[in-house]
Design an enzyme around this catalytic site. Sequence first.
Site, PDB file in Angstrom:
ATOM      1  CB  CYS A  35       1.704   6.174   0.493  1.00 51.46           C
ATOM      2  SG  CYS A  35       2.108   5.804   2.151  1.00 51.46           S
ATOM      3  CG  HIS A  81      -2.058   8.925  -0.512  1.00 46.53           C
ATOM      4  ND1 HIS A  81      -1.192   8.591   0.278  1.00 46.53           N
ATOM      5  CD2 HIS A  81      -2.227  10.127  -0.553  1.00 46.53           C
ATOM      6  CE1 HIS A  81      -0.540   9.428   0.894  1.00 46.53           C
ATOM      7  NE2 HIS A  81      -1.176  10.461   0.588  1.00 46.53           N
TER       8      HIS A  81
END
Length: 449
Positions: A55, A111
């Site tokens: 991710c 993130h």
Amino acid sequence: MASQPNILYFQVDNLGCGELSCYTGGPFRGTWTPHIDEFARGGTRLTNFAPEAQCTPSRSALLTGRHAIRSGTHSVPIGAEAGWGLVRWERTLADALSEAGYACAAYGKWHVGEGPGRWPTDKGFDEWYGPPRTYDEALWPADPWYDPARDPVSRMLEIRKGQAAPDEREQLTLDVRRDCDAEYLKRTNDFITRCVDNGAPFFVYFNHSLMHMPVLPRKEFEGRTGNGPWADSLAELDADFAQLLALLEATGVRDNTIVVFAGDNGPEEVTAWRGSPGAWRGSYFAGGEGNLRTPCIVQWPGQIPSGQVSNDIMHITDWFTTLLGAAGVHVPTDRVIDGVDQRAWLTGEAAHSQREGYLYWMGAELYGVKWRDFKLVLVQQLHLSDPPQRLATPRVINLLTDPHEREAFALPHLHSWTASHFNRLMAEFAESVKREPLTPAGAPIGHVP
């Protein structure tokens, strides 16, 4: 400028090629995805779109146009303290677009950094709402060994340009995780409506939470397919995307908006919510082809032809260069940019992708190289749960004859001539590192390579 296209980048979390019915999923996964399928028929669908392995690196690569190994963001930061992520020197899509007059918003998982100088509003976005890290932190409150008085508390955050730090919102629980995309949709509706009213071009970076574990459909989708929560969640994903397309139509900007629907890496591997790579093998956090391909569909009315399907390679870094070019914004020249401008290919002016291959990593380790339909495997690992095997003799795989990557040797031809192409790609990367050293993971905010 009125001629500047709006941009909606709809990123799906952990989406394997075996989920959508316009790829190799649909009824095999319990439901059709009719709205996404219709979108694919009206645009160009890519079957060889390459994300990075996890991710964080995929998001970093998209936003900077640079392999995450260059930016020190090559791995998901499990347990990292605040102060990690992209350094100030890195420039993002939103940095460049905002300087060109775009209003920029991000919704969903960030993130790629936490702490002063690393929030979305430090990277060109006007506003953001979402979790700073990952949705599996929604499992914490129900864990009998978890103590919020002793252990960290994961919360949804919100920040607008001009704020020094995000405001803390609700704790990330299973209920909040289940309903978060409805909140992202609501905020996107408000943002796009404001932009249209003000006559401002916009960039919306929409990070949908599905199909990231824990995979939970909203209440209105529970039982809709009759085939369990995974299929219900696919139906939810399809409906949410359709809602955004309807918003563009209702506000009258659909014909001047580039819409990209794309995954961020291969499928989930955790057993309770395991996804499907479709015709390939492998999961996220590994080097199998199932993690090196994720769905990607694009529409740009009047520019990108409809009904096109291509198996040419496009890397996630290419969107950085391509979208900036479409917006009439100069690509930075003071740093290494890995992304290639793919407008000529996507619009039909060129017959093929402007990219022949790429290097791929898992964390900081080079796992292999792709070139056309061939793959050089240096480290063999198909799934997250598989132990990596560093090969004394690298394998060459012909993905047309061995799509499941089962054979130790590509018989009867061996294809050893492909080494010249793999070596060229690796040498080009090594030369670029001499010009611009890699930023180490955990580098301070002021680091300059």
